[in-house]
Scaffold this active site. Structure first.
Site, PDB file in Angstrom:
ATOM      1  N   TYR A   1     -29.815 -11.183  15.044  1.00  0.00           N
ATOM      2  CA  TYR A   1     -29.624 -12.630  14.844  1.00  0.00           C
ATOM      3  C   TYR A   1     -28.323 -13.079  15.477  1.00  0.00           C
ATOM      4  CZ  TYR A   1     -26.314 -11.668  10.994  1.00  0.00           C
ATOM      5  OH  TYR A   1     -25.245 -11.245  10.245  1.00  0.00           O
ATOM      6  N   CYS A   2     -28.277 -14.379  15.828  1.00  0.00           N
ATOM      7  CA  CYS A   2     -27.052 -14.994  16.343  1.00  0.00           C
ATOM      8  C   CYS A   2     -27.075 -16.463  15.946  1.00  0.00           C
ATOM      9  CB  CYS A   2     -26.935 -14.806  17.854  1.00  0.00           C
ATOM     10  SG  CYS A   2     -28.235 -15.623  18.799  1.00  0.00           S
ATOM     11  N   THR A   3     -26.168 -17.259  16.486  1.00  0.00           N
ATOM     12  CA  THR A   3     -26.034 -18.647  16.049  1.00  0.00           C
ATOM     13  C   THR A   3     -27.267 -19.500  16.333  1.00  0.00           C
ATOM     14  OG1 THR A   3     -23.723 -18.401  16.652  1.00  0.00           O
ATOM     15  CG2 THR A   3     -24.479 -20.628  16.123  1.00  0.00           C
TER      16      THR A   3
ATOM     17  N   ILE B   1     -29.377 -18.813  13.368  1.00  0.00           N
ATOM     18  CA  ILE B   1     -29.009 -19.220  12.007  1.00  0.00           C
ATOM     19  C   ILE B   1     -29.187 -20.734  11.834  1.00  0.00           C
ATOM     20  CG2 ILE B   1     -27.147 -19.204  10.295  1.00  0.00           C
ATOM     21  CD1 ILE B   1     -25.934 -16.888  12.148  1.00  0.00           C
TER      22      ILE B   1
ATOM     23  N   GLY C   1     -29.813 -18.370  18.817  1.00  0.00           N
ATOM     24  CA  GLY C   1     -30.904 -17.571  19.380  1.00  0.00           C
ATOM     25  C   GLY C   1     -30.678 -17.073  20.791  1.00  0.00           C
TER      26      GLY C   1
END
Ligand SMILES: [Zn+2]
Ligand SMILES: [Zn+2]
Length: 346
Positions: A199-201, A228, A203
């Site tokens: 996961y990241c901020t 997220i 995508g």
């Protein structure tokens, strides 16, 4: 049109004052897409021209491999903004993520051409954007997290994970994004057949990271669809429990969006529970760090007494001292990784 018209000329302070005085609301949104562009510079100029007319602010990166955009759109121009996307073949039908909290996110429009959208610095033949990990919705991601054998990896920088992360996630201990992918591969060694969740901020970082892991033999690589930002929206909308705790760090003036009420970080000065990032008011420092209200008042928004003293000198004196590196007060006691160049990270 003169080339000058394609760039912003006013100073930061004036722009911020103008933003505060605006009689209308803005909407914060972001999107990204990987696609091949033969002339990123022409694409950049065209977007700047159109978005500038709509008084759109934001930070947008264009590369031969696509676009990554974070922007603040006047509410009354929202439909016109969508129209522009719709009539731009490369951007037609693109998925737009709205922010959880609008606020004053950007105060000018910057559209820059970069070599890569995400600067992992890995060789071009170590990934292919045609083969990326499965995109999981918030619900699917929550389900996958129930599986005890699943490995979950945070693909962001340390200072982002510090204020918010998924429960039980692995936070790679790296200083720069250039070290990240090889380190994640090393951490996951021996788990090639297990389910991996990234996961990241928003995508975009997982797109390339998942492709890199697949290229290196991982068979079940998954990523959080829309990052997220999208997850936080969807759990609210669908009434799902949040497995992400704390704040989502964002790369604009807001510096974070609260996802849950948990405060998982500490003030870097006194150690009290706090998850408010701020940037040191000493213009020669500008380090990004976490600071509680009490320390903020005591140090006048600076990261240290030394920075406070420097910042209180007359501007002329500061200018003179800044020419001599031994006189510059900055980075007094922080680890280098807490000082990201915000504009260069995504
Ligand atoms: Zn404190
Ligand atoms: Zn400082």
């Amino acid at each position: 049109m003169k080339k000058d018209a394609l760039f912003n000329k006013k100073g930061k302070e004036i722009l911020k004052l103008e933003l505060d005085a605006e009689p209308f609301n803005r909407m914060t949104a972001s999107f990204y897409k990987y696609f091949e562009l033969s002339d990123p510079y022409a694409f950049r100029d065209e977007l700047f021209r159109k978005w500038d007319k709509l008084e759109i602010f934001g930070r947008i990166y264009v590369a031969a491999e696509g676009i990554n955009a974070q922007m603040s759109v006047p509410a009354h121009y929202w439909d016109d903004f969508l129209n522009i996307l719709d009539i731009t073949p490369e951007l037609k039908g693109i998925h737009i993520k709205r922010a959880l909290q609008d606020g004053n996110s950007f105060y000018k429009l910057t559209v820059k051409v970069r070599k890569e959208l995400v600067a992992y610095g890995v060789p071009e033949d170590s990934y292919t954007m045609e083969k990326v990990g499965n995109h999981l919705s918030a619900e699917e991601y929550n389900d996958a997290l129930q599986n005890p054998d699943t490995v979950i990896v945070d693909m962001r920088n340390y200072y982002e994970s510090e204020i918010g992360r998924f429960e039980n996630s692995i936070i790679p201990d790296v200083e720069t994004s250039k070290e990240l992918l090889p380190e994640v591969k090393r951490i996951l060694e021996g788990k090639e057949n297990e389910q991996v969740l990234l996961y990241c901020t928003g995508g975009i970082r997982c797109e390339k990271a998942s492709s890199y892991l697949i290229h290196h033999g991982f068979i079940d690589v998954n990523q959080l669809q829309g990052g997220i930002i999208q997850y936080a929206h969807d759990i609210k909308k669908k009434g799902l429990p949040s497995k992400f705790i704390g704040k989502n760090f964002v790369f604009d003036d807001r510096l974070g969006e609260r996802v849950t009420e948990d405060v998982i970080a500490k003030c870097h000065i006194c150690g009290d529970t706090c998850d408010t990032h701020t940037d040191c008011k000493n213009d020669a420092c500008h380090i990004l760090f976490i600071q509680c209200e009490t320390c903020k008042n005591e140090l006048a928004g600076c990261c240290s007494k030394a920075c406070k003293d420097f910042a209180s000198l007359p501007i002329e004196e500061q200018r003179i001292r800044r020419k001599d590196p031994t006189q510059v007060v900055s980075r007094t006691f922080f680890d280098s990784r807490i000082k990201p160049k915000l504009s260069q990270n995504i």
